[in-house]
Design a protein around this motif. Structure first.
Motif, mmCIF file in Angstrom:
data_model
loop_
_atom_site.group_PDB
_atom_site.id
_atom_site.type_symbol
_atom_site.label_atom_id
_atom_site.label_comp_id
_atom_site.label_asym_id
_atom_site.label_seq_id
_atom_site.Cartn_x
_atom_site.Cartn_y
_atom_site.Cartn_z
ATOM 1 N N THR A 8 0.844 -1.190 0.000
ATOM 2 C CA THR A 8 0.000 0.000 0.000
ATOM 3 C C THR A 8 0.886 1.249 0.000
ATOM 4 O O THR A 8 2.082 1.180 0.300
ATOM 5 C CB THR A 8 -0.895 0.036 1.249
ATOM 6 N N SER A 9 0.279 2.370 -0.298
ATOM 7 C CA SER A 9 1.047 3.619 -0.274
ATOM 8 C C SER A 9 1.552 3.911 1.138
ATOM 9 O O SER A 9 2.641 4.464 1.309
ATOM 10 C CB SER A 9 0.214 4.783 -0.810
ATOM 11 N N ALA A 10 0.792 3.502 2.150
ATOM 12 C CA ALA A 10 1.244 3.692 3.535
ATOM 13 C C ALA A 10 2.495 2.867 3.806
ATOM 14 O O ALA A 10 3.460 3.356 4.399
ATOM 15 C CB ALA A 10 0.128 3.315 4.507
ATOM 16 N N LEU A 34 10.613 14.985 2.887
ATOM 17 C CA LEU A 34 9.239 15.445 3.088
ATOM 18 C C LEU A 34 8.641 15.987 1.795
ATOM 19 O O LEU A 34 7.471 15.723 1.491
ATOM 20 C CB LEU A 34 9.200 16.510 4.191
ATOM 21 N N ARG A 35 9.438 16.700 1.016
ATOM 22 C CA ARG A 35 8.946 17.236 -0.269
ATOM 23 C C ARG A 35 8.715 16.122 -1.284
ATOM 24 O O ARG A 35 7.686 16.085 -1.953
ATOM 25 C CB ARG A 35 9.941 18.240 -0.832
ATOM 26 N N GLU A 36 9.701 15.242 -1.428
ATOM 27 C CA GLU A 36 9.612 14.180 -2.440
ATOM 28 C C GLU A 36 8.413 13.270 -2.215
ATOM 29 O O GLU A 36 7.877 12.701 -3.163
ATOM 30 C CB GLU A 36 10.884 13.337 -2.439
ATOM 31 N N HIS A 37 7.992 13.142 -0.977
ATOM 32 C CA HIS A 37 6.865 12.255 -0.667
ATOM 33 C C HIS A 37 5.556 13.020 -0.485
ATOM 34 O O HIS A 37 4.557 12.444 -0.050
ATOM 35 C CB HIS A 37 7.198 11.407 0.554
ATOM 36 N N GLY A 38 5.575 14.303 -0.831
ATOM 37 C CA GLY A 38 4.355 15.100 -0.776
ATOM 38 C C GLY A 38 3.805 15.284 0.623
ATOM 39 O O GLY A 38 2.595 15.437 0.798
ATOM 40 N N LEU A 39 4.679 15.284 1.615
ATOM 41 C CA LEU A 39 4.234 15.379 3.003
ATOM 42 C C LEU A 39 4.159 16.817 3.507
ATOM 43 O O LEU A 39 3.617 17.068 4.584
ATOM 44 C CB LEU A 39 5.160 14.565 3.910
ATOM 45 N N LEU A 116 5.586 14.712 9.704
ATOM 46 C CA LEU A 116 5.782 13.583 10.622
ATOM 47 C C LEU A 116 4.440 12.966 11.019
ATOM 48 O O LEU A 116 4.338 11.742 11.166
ATOM 49 C CB LEU A 116 6.561 14.028 11.863
ATOM 50 N N ALA A 117 3.411 13.797 11.165
ATOM 51 C CA ALA A 117 2.083 13.268 11.489
ATOM 52 C C ALA A 117 1.543 12.418 10.335
ATOM 53 O O ALA A 117 0.850 11.422 10.561
ATOM 54 C CB ALA A 117 1.121 14.410 11.810
ATOM 55 N N ARG A 118 1.868 12.782 9.111
ATOM 56 C CA ARG A 118 1.451 11.954 7.969
ATOM 57 C C ARG A 118 2.176 10.605 7.988
ATOM 58 O O ARG A 118 1.599 9.576 7.653
ATOM 59 C CB ARG A 118 1.698 12.702 6.664
ATOM 60 N N ILE A 119 3.432 10.616 8.383
ATOM 61 C CA ILE A 119 4.163 9.352 8.532
ATOM 62 C C ILE A 119 3.526 8.537 9.656
ATOM 63 O O ILE A 119 3.354 7.322 9.528
ATOM 64 C CB ILE A 119 5.657 9.608 8.783
ATOM 65 N N ALA A 120 3.147 9.196 10.743
ATOM 66 C CA ALA A 120 2.470 8.510 11.850
ATOM 67 C C ALA A 120 1.161 7.887 11.375
ATOM 68 O O ALA A 120 0.825 6.752 11.751
ATOM 69 C CB ALA A 120 2.204 9.482 13.000
ATOM 70 N N GLY A 121 0.422 8.605 10.532
ATOM 71 C CA GLY A 121 -0.816 8.064 9.981
ATOM 72 C C GLY A 121 -0.554 6.834 9.125
ATOM 73 O O GLY A 121 -1.299 5.847 9.175
ATOM 74 N N ALA A 122 0.527 6.886 8.333
ATOM 75 C CA ALA A 122 0.902 5.725 7.509
ATOM 76 C C ALA A 122 1.286 4.560 8.410
ATOM 77 O O ALA A 122 0.918 3.408 8.136
ATOM 78 C CB ALA A 122 2.053 6.089 6.570
ATOM 79 N N TRP A 123 2.015 4.848 9.485
ATOM 80 C CA TRP A 123 2.389 3.786 10.421
ATOM 81 C C TRP A 123 1.134 3.155 11.031
ATOM 82 O O TRP A 123 1.034 1.937 11.136
ATOM 83 C CB TRP A 123 3.320 4.305 11.518
ATOM 84 N N ALA A 124 0.169 3.992 11.422
ATOM 85 C CA ALA A 124 -1.071 3.470 11.997
ATOM 86 C C ALA A 124 -1.771 2.536 11.009
ATOM 87 O O ALA A 124 -2.274 1.471 11.386
ATOM 88 C CB ALA A 124 -1.993 4.616 12.399
ATOM 89 N N ALA A 125 -1.794 2.929 9.745
ATOM 90 C CA ALA A 125 -2.461 2.107 8.724
ATOM 91 C C ALA A 125 -1.784 0.749 8.572
ATOM 92 O O ALA A 125 -2.459 -0.286 8.536
ATOM 93 C CB ALA A 125 -2.482 2.848 7.387
ATOM 94 N N VAL A 126 -0.452 0.723 8.503
ATOM 95 C CA VAL A 126 0.230 -0.567 8.326
ATOM 96 C C VAL A 126 0.216 -1.378 9.610
ATOM 97 O O VAL A 126 0.224 -2.612 9.566
ATOM 98 C CB VAL A 126 1.668 -0.412 7.774
ATOM 99 N N ALA A 127 0.165 -0.700 10.755
ATOM 100 C CA ALA A 127 0.077 -1.426 12.024
ATOM 101 C C ALA A 127 -1.276 -2.110 12.161
ATOM 102 O O ALA A 127 -1.357 -3.257 12.614
ATOM 103 C CB ALA A 127 0.322 -0.478 13.200
ATOM 104 N N LEU A 128 -2.339 -1.419 11.752
ATOM 105 C CA LEU A 128 -3.683 -1.993 11.854
ATOM 106 C C LEU A 128 -3.877 -3.203 10.946
ATOM 107 O O LEU A 128 -4.560 -4.155 11.312
ATOM 108 C CB LEU A 128 -4.739 -0.938 11.529
ATOM 109 N N THR A 129 -3.281 -3.159 9.773
ATOM 110 C CA THR A 129 -3.461 -4.260 8.827
ATOM 111 C C THR A 129 -2.440 -5.377 9.004
ATOM 112 O O THR A 129 -2.578 -6.444 8.428
ATOM 113 C CB THR A 129 -3.346 -3.752 7.375
ATOM 114 N N GLY A 130 -1.389 -5.104 9.787
ATOM 115 C CA GLY A 130 -0.307 -6.087 9.942
ATOM 116 C C GLY A 130 0.708 -6.022 8.815
ATOM 117 O O GLY A 130 1.655 -6.790 8.791
#
Length: 137
Positions: A8-10, A34-39, A116-130
């Motif tokens: 996934t993108s996350a 941060l720029r290259e990843h659109g964060l 960094l909060a967007r990275i945290a959101g991505a981490w939450a997504a991959v953590a929830l799905t395993g």
């Protein structure tokens, strides 16, 4: 025949941030990432030493957990520092998720902390799905 699934993108973001390509030697590297990843928005990003330290702590905490999942030695201090960064980031849940932001979105004003909060959101997504268990370093 086996079917390979694309991460996934996350997961791609977490992998880019915490993996070998996520080397952050200085504040310019963090701004570039941060720029290259659109964060963050385009333009100058003032990054303080504290911002840079937070980014490194978050990255090192994620790496420590990924190393642990791979059966490698765990850096408990890195896990604790990464958790403190996550605890300090404000993330909100969107009722109507946008494609590029997803369900979890930054709720902070500072541009670096938004990234960094967007990275945290991505981490939450991959953590929830395993999915985090499949991220290789």
């Amino acid at each position: 025949m086996t079917t390979t699934t694309r991460p996934t993108s996350a997961a791609e973001l977490v992998s880019a941030f915490a993996g070998p390509r996520g080397d952050l030697a200085d504040r310019a590297d963090l701004a570039r990432f941060l720029r290259e990843h659109g964060l963050v928005n385009a333009g100058a990003i003032p990054i303080t030493l504290a911002d840079f330290d937070e980014a490194l702590s978050l990255r090192d905490g994620i790496r420590a957990l990924l190393f642990q999942a791979a059966g490698r030695a765990t850096d408990e201090d890195a896990l604790a520092r990464g958790q403190r960064v996550l605890d300090g980031l404000r993330v909100t849940v969107r009722l109507d998720p946008q494609e590029e932001q997803g369900v979890l979105a930054p709720a902070v004003v500072d541009e670096v902390r938004r990234g960094l909060a967007r990275i945290a959101g991505a981490w939450a997504a991959v953590a929830l799905t395993g999915e985090w268990r499949g991220i290789d370093l």
